[in-house]
Design an enzyme around this catalytic site. Structure first.
Site, PDB file in Angstrom:
ATOM      1  N   LEU A 173       0.843  -1.196   0.000  1.00  0.00           N
ATOM      2  CA  LEU A 173       0.000   0.000   0.000  1.00  0.00           C
ATOM      3  C   LEU A 173       0.879   1.247   0.000  1.00  0.00           C
ATOM      4  O   LEU A 173       1.649   1.466   0.944  1.00  0.00           O
ATOM      5  CB  LEU A 173      -0.905   0.003   1.235  1.00  0.00           C
ATOM      6  CG  LEU A 173      -1.793  -1.241   1.394  1.00  0.00           C
ATOM      7  CD1 LEU A 173      -2.678  -1.095   2.621  1.00  0.00           C
ATOM      8  CD2 LEU A 173      -2.641  -1.460   0.151  1.00  0.00           C
ATOM      9  N   ALA A 174       0.766   2.023  -1.053  1.00  0.00           N
ATOM     10  CA  ALA A 174       1.643   3.197  -1.164  1.00  0.00           C
ATOM     11  C   ALA A 174       0.968   4.356  -1.887  1.00  0.00           C
ATOM     12  O   ALA A 174       1.624   5.196  -2.491  1.00  0.00           O
ATOM     13  CB  ALA A 174       2.930   2.802  -1.899  1.00  0.00           C
ATOM     14  N   ALA A 175      -0.350   4.399  -1.811  1.00  0.00           N
ATOM     15  CA  ALA A 175      -1.059   5.457  -2.548  1.00  0.00           C
ATOM     16  C   ALA A 175      -1.323   6.691  -1.693  1.00  0.00           C
ATOM     17  O   ALA A 175      -1.679   7.737  -2.214  1.00  0.00           O
ATOM     18  CB  ALA A 175      -2.370   4.919  -3.102  1.00  0.00           C
ATOM     19  N   ARG A 182       1.962  14.589   5.936  1.00  0.00           N
ATOM     20  CA  ARG A 182       2.793  15.090   7.036  1.00  0.00           C
ATOM     21  C   ARG A 182       4.281  15.208   6.676  1.00  0.00           C
ATOM     22  O   ARG A 182       5.060  15.801   7.403  1.00  0.00           O
ATOM     23  CB  ARG A 182       2.610  14.204   8.281  1.00  0.00           C
ATOM     24  CG  ARG A 182       1.347  14.562   9.027  1.00  0.00           C
ATOM     25  CD  ARG A 182       1.103  13.628  10.179  1.00  0.00           C
ATOM     26  NE  ARG A 182       0.593  12.349   9.716  1.00  0.00           N
ATOM     27  CZ  ARG A 182       0.511  11.251  10.478  1.00  0.00           C
ATOM     28  NH1 ARG A 182       0.960  11.276  11.724  1.00  0.00           N
ATOM     29  NH2 ARG A 182       0.020  10.139   9.995  1.00  0.00           N
ATOM     30  N   GLN A 205      -4.545   3.900  -7.577  1.00  0.00           N
ATOM     31  CA  GLN A 205      -5.784   4.142  -6.827  1.00  0.00           C
ATOM     32  C   GLN A 205      -6.077   5.633  -7.009  1.00  0.00           C
ATOM     33  O   GLN A 205      -5.384   6.476  -6.438  1.00  0.00           O
ATOM     34  CB  GLN A 205      -5.560   3.794  -5.339  1.00  0.00           C
ATOM     35  CG  GLN A 205      -6.808   3.920  -4.494  1.00  0.00           C
ATOM     36  CD  GLN A 205      -6.493   3.855  -2.998  1.00  0.00           C
ATOM     37  OE1 GLN A 205      -5.348   4.054  -2.564  1.00  0.00           O
ATOM     38  NE2 GLN A 205      -7.524   3.597  -2.205  1.00  0.00           N
ATOM     39  N   GLY A 263      -9.165   4.855   1.524  1.00  0.00           N
ATOM     40  CA  GLY A 263      -8.841   4.034   2.690  1.00  0.00           C
ATOM     41  C   GLY A 263      -8.081   2.768   2.318  1.00  0.00           C
ATOM     42  O   GLY A 263      -8.027   2.377   1.148  1.00  0.00           O
ATOM     43  N   ARG A 278      37.794  12.185  -8.530  1.00  0.00           N
ATOM     44  CA  ARG A 278      36.441  12.145  -9.109  1.00  0.00           C
ATOM     45  C   ARG A 278      36.475  11.869 -10.603  1.00  0.00           C
ATOM     46  O   ARG A 278      37.552  11.803 -11.211  1.00  0.00           O
ATOM     47  CB  ARG A 278      35.737  13.487  -8.851  1.00  0.00           C
ATOM     48  CG  ARG A 278      36.430  14.660  -9.522  1.00  0.00           C
ATOM     49  CD  ARG A 278      35.853  15.998  -9.083  1.00  0.00           C
ATOM     50  NE  ARG A 278      36.578  17.091  -9.678  1.00  0.00           N
ATOM     51  CZ  ARG A 278      36.216  17.714 -10.804  1.00  0.00           C
ATOM     52  NH1 ARG A 278      35.153  17.333 -11.469  1.00  0.00           N
ATOM     53  NH2 ARG A 278      36.946  18.707 -11.286  1.00  0.00           N
ATOM     54  N   LYS A 314      40.881  14.561 -11.519  1.00  0.00           N
ATOM     55  CA  LYS A 314      39.636  14.339 -12.260  1.00  0.00           C
ATOM     56  C   LYS A 314      39.912  13.582 -13.547  1.00  0.00           C
ATOM     57  O   LYS A 314      40.829  13.933 -14.276  1.00  0.00           O
ATOM     58  CB  LYS A 314      38.980  15.689 -12.595  1.00  0.00           C
ATOM     59  CG  LYS A 314      37.624  15.570 -13.228  1.00  0.00           C
ATOM     60  CD  LYS A 314      37.406  16.564 -14.364  1.00  0.00           C
ATOM     61  CE  LYS A 314      37.954  16.045 -15.675  1.00  0.00           C
ATOM     62  NZ  LYS A 314      37.655  16.885 -16.828  1.00  0.00           N
ATOM     63  N   SER A 346      58.343  21.126  -9.066  1.00  0.00           N
ATOM     64  CA  SER A 346      57.315  21.841  -8.304  1.00  0.00           C
ATOM     65  C   SER A 346      56.768  23.003  -9.114  1.00  0.00           C
ATOM     66  O   SER A 346      57.507  23.683  -9.831  1.00  0.00           O
ATOM     67  CB  SER A 346      57.915  22.392  -7.011  1.00  0.00           C
ATOM     68  OG  SER A 346      58.278  21.321  -6.194  1.00  0.00           O
TER      69      SER A 346
HETATM   70  C1  UD1 Z   1      -3.139   1.937   9.375  1.00  0.00           C
HETATM   71  C2  UD1 Z   1      -4.087   0.984  10.076  1.00  0.00           C
HETATM   72  C3  UD1 Z   1      -3.778   0.997  11.568  1.00  0.00           C
HETATM   73  C4  UD1 Z   1      -2.341   0.602  11.780  1.00  0.00           C
HETATM   74  C5  UD1 Z   1      -1.413   1.518  10.979  1.00  0.00           C
HETATM   75  C6  UD1 Z   1       0.000   1.022  11.054  1.00  0.00           C
HETATM   76  C7  UD1 Z   1      -6.113   1.080   8.732  1.00  0.00           C
HETATM   77  C8  UD1 Z   1      -7.496   1.589   8.636  1.00  0.00           C
HETATM   78  N1  UD1 Z   1      -5.430   1.408   9.819  1.00  0.00           N
HETATM   79  O1  UD1 Z   1      -3.419   3.244   9.892  1.00  0.00           O
HETATM   80  O2  UD1 Z   1      -4.627   0.073  12.247  1.00  0.00           O
HETATM   81  O3  UD1 Z   1      -2.020   0.675  13.158  1.00  0.00           O
HETATM   82  O4  UD1 Z   1      -1.803   1.544   9.599  1.00  0.00           O
HETATM   83  O5  UD1 Z   1       0.848   1.892  10.361  1.00  0.00           O
HETATM   84  O6  UD1 Z   1      -5.676   0.369   7.850  1.00  0.00           O
HETATM   85  N2  UD1 Z   1      -3.008   3.857   1.722  1.00  0.00           N
HETATM   86  C9  UD1 Z   1      -3.368   3.677   0.405  1.00  0.00           C
HETATM   87  N3  UD1 Z   1      -4.589   4.093  -0.013  1.00  0.00           N
HETATM   88  C10 UD1 Z   1      -5.485   4.670   0.832  1.00  0.00           C
HETATM   89  C11 UD1 Z   1      -5.101   4.848   2.181  1.00  0.00           C
HETATM   90  C12 UD1 Z   1      -3.854   4.421   2.607  1.00  0.00           C
HETATM   91  O7  UD1 Z   1      -2.589   3.150  -0.390  1.00  0.00           O
HETATM   92  O8  UD1 Z   1      -6.569   4.997   0.372  1.00  0.00           O
HETATM   93  C13 UD1 Z   1      -1.693   3.393   2.166  1.00  0.00           C
HETATM   94  C14 UD1 Z   1      -0.803   4.521   2.678  1.00  0.00           C
HETATM   95  O9  UD1 Z   1       0.019   5.022   1.653  1.00  0.00           O
HETATM   96  C15 UD1 Z   1       0.028   3.824   3.748  1.00  0.00           C
HETATM   97  C16 UD1 Z   1      -0.865   2.689   4.226  1.00  0.00           C
HETATM   98  O10 UD1 Z   1      -1.854   2.529   3.256  1.00  0.00           O
HETATM   99  O11 UD1 Z   1       1.201   3.243   3.214  1.00  0.00           O
HETATM  100  C17 UD1 Z   1      -1.491   2.979   5.570  1.00  0.00           C
HETATM  101  O12 UD1 Z   1      -2.306   4.101   5.460  1.00  0.00           O
HETATM  102  P1  UD1 Z   1      -2.373   5.214   6.575  1.00  0.00           P
HETATM  103  O13 UD1 Z   1      -3.307   6.248   6.160  1.00  0.00           O
HETATM  104  O14 UD1 Z   1      -0.999   5.620   6.983  1.00  0.00           O
HETATM  105  O15 UD1 Z   1      -3.055   4.379   7.741  1.00  0.00           O
HETATM  106  P2  UD1 Z   1      -2.875   4.619   9.267  1.00  0.00           P
HETATM  107  O16 UD1 Z   1      -3.812   5.684   9.676  1.00  0.00           O
HETATM  108  O17 UD1 Z   1      -1.455   4.781   9.597  1.00  0.00           O
HETATM  109 MG    MG Z   2       0.389   5.498   8.630  1.00  0.00          MG
END
Ligand code: UD1
Ligand code: MG
Length: 446
Positions: free
Chosen positions: A7-9, A14, A69, A74, A331, A349, A403
């Protein structure tokens, strides 16, 4: 074969950055790189990364599948998008966040393995839980007796639930068929109005299916990065891990806290690294070398018994028994043969120095080729740039460059020749010739 969804979307707001969070680097690699490595080391070959559209071009270099995504609704929605991309199969599927670079292949493998039945019916989900200091933003593990009942997110938790110190790390293994079914049932009736992947726990429990917690022994392994403070904390931990691996292999690191390493470095046994030293970009160091203090190697290849003191070495290949520094800068595709000596305040160089060449003090050599055993006197400069183009300087073997010689390129000095102190060499010097002056002219034969 086990599949994985990363999951990286998420926007990573922050981080306050124009770059996607998972591309921020720790120890010379984007954080996503480490997660992909950990999955591969656990034997997981098929990896799908859920990304936002900004990552579309950048994801290619990770050599994984990806799916965009479009709207971040979520973690549950992200998994649904990934599952739509994957051909349905029965088997195991690991889900992990892309912002957890300290996760280990060992932990991922152990978790995927914990979907095995022990005695009764096999569980359909395993999740990593971890004891963490309070307060924390992690989801809480709600148990009834020993059994995990559900996960409650901080924003949905009661004050009582917030006192639970067992957290959801955000790393899971699922039975794929069960996951597809559970994800389709997720709803958004929660404080964030999102599809929570974590709600699948309660869903499975309700359906009477097994959910197995796997306790992580070290909370550092599941430290997620949300801001630049956590980025620095994870970097420190990752660097300590990299240093420890080399120390176990026989490298002395005097102060791991101020020795900055990257993955995929080669460092030979009995080499000593002194403080304030960075070794980067696939550098390799032979055995019995000394590097540092206050040095930086980047794409540097060192032979055995090389000493680099207080110096910067970039894109350079070095033989055995070479001495560099203090305060040298090498370098731009430079090569040094065995037993070369490069001393104080020398910049080199794109040059090739053959064995036993000495450049001991205050020199600049650029686009130069220097033959073996030649001594380059203090203050020698190759004037390689005419204001428009760079030109080569070729110096033969056993030459004595006096030199403060200026070698005005393009120019060559033949084997066994000599230039007097302060020579400005504007014309080629034949082998055995002795020249001096400005412009340099042959000296009377002795
Ligand atoms: C999530 C968990 C939480 C856990 C925590 C650990 C859920 C609802 N909660 O919370 O229980 O303790 O991770 O770090 O899963 N992402 C997507 N698409 C989205 C939303 C998120 O790809 O629509 C990815 C984010 O890039 C991230 C990961 O999912 O890598 C977690 O999402 P984030 O929003 O950080 O969830 P947390 O609130 O940290
Ligand atoms: Mg998180």
């Amino acid at each position: 074969m086990i599949r994985a969804i990363v999951l990286a979307a998420g926007k990573g707001t922050r981080m306050k950055s124009a770059r996607s969070k998972v591309l921020h680097e720790i120890c010379g690699r984007p954080m996503l790189w480490y997660v992909v490595q950990a999955l591969r080391s656990a034997g997981i070959g098929e990896i799908v990364v859920v990304i936002n559209s900004e990552l579309r071009d950048e994801i290619e270099r990770f050599d994984v599948q990806s799916v965009v995504q479009e709207e971040q609704l979520g973690t549950g929605h992200a998994v649904r998008v990934a599952l739509e991309h994957l051909e349905p199969r029965s088997g195991r599927l690991v889900v992990v966040c892309g912002d957890m670079p300290l996760v280990t292949g060992e932990l991922l493998g152990r978790m995927a393995g914990s979907l095995d039945a022990d005695g009764g019916v096999a569980p359909v989900m395993a999740l990593v839980t971890v004891k963490m200091p309070l307060p924390s933003n992690f989801g809480r593990i709600v148990r009834s007796g020993r059994r995990v009942e559900r996960i409650v997110e901080v924003r949905d938790a009661t004050p009582e639930q917030l006192t639970i110190d067992e957290m959801n790390a955000g790393i899971y293994a699922f039975d794929e068929v069960a996951l597809r079914d559970a994800v389709a049932r997720l709803r958004t009736d929660n404080a964030q109005g999102e599809y929570y992947l974590t709600d699948t726990v309660a869903e499975f429990v309700r359906a009477g299916r097994g959910v197995r917690p796997v306790l992580a022994t070290d909370h550092l392994h599941v430290l997620g990065i949300n801001d630049r403070i956590e980025l620095a904390q994870v970097r420190k931990e990752m660097n300590a891990r990299l240093c420890a691996a080399h120390m176990r292999d026989g490298v002395t690191i005097v102060d791991p806290e101020t020795t900055y390493l990257e993955p995929e470095l080669e460092i030979g046994g009995d080499t000593v690294l002194y403080p304030n030293t960075t070794i980067a970009r696939l550098s390799s160091i032979g055995r019995n070398c000394v590097v540092g203090p206050n040095s930086r190697l980047s794409n540097a290849k060192l032979g055995d018994r090389v000493t680099v003191r207080e110096s910067v070495v970039t894109d350079t290949t070095i033989g055995d028994d070479v001495w560099i520094g203090p305060f040298a800068h090498l370098r731009g595709d430079t090569r040094l043969g065995d037993k070369v000596h490069v001393g104080n305040f020398v910049e080199i160089k794109k040059s090739n120095l053959d064995r036993r060449v000495k450049v001991s003090h205050l020199s600049y050599l650029g686009d130069a080729t220097i033959g073996e055993e030649t001594n380059v006197g203090a203050g020698t400069i190759t004037c390689n740039f005419d204001g428009e183009r760079k030109h080569p300087t070729i110096v033969g073997r056993n030459v004595a460059i006096g030199s403060n010689t200026s070698l005005v390129a393009p120019v060559s000095v033949g084997d066994g020749a000599l230039t007097g102190a302060g020579s400005v060499v504007t014309k080629d010097v034949p082998s055995g010739e002795r020249v001096a002056g400005n412009p340099a002219r042959p000296l009377p034969k002795k």
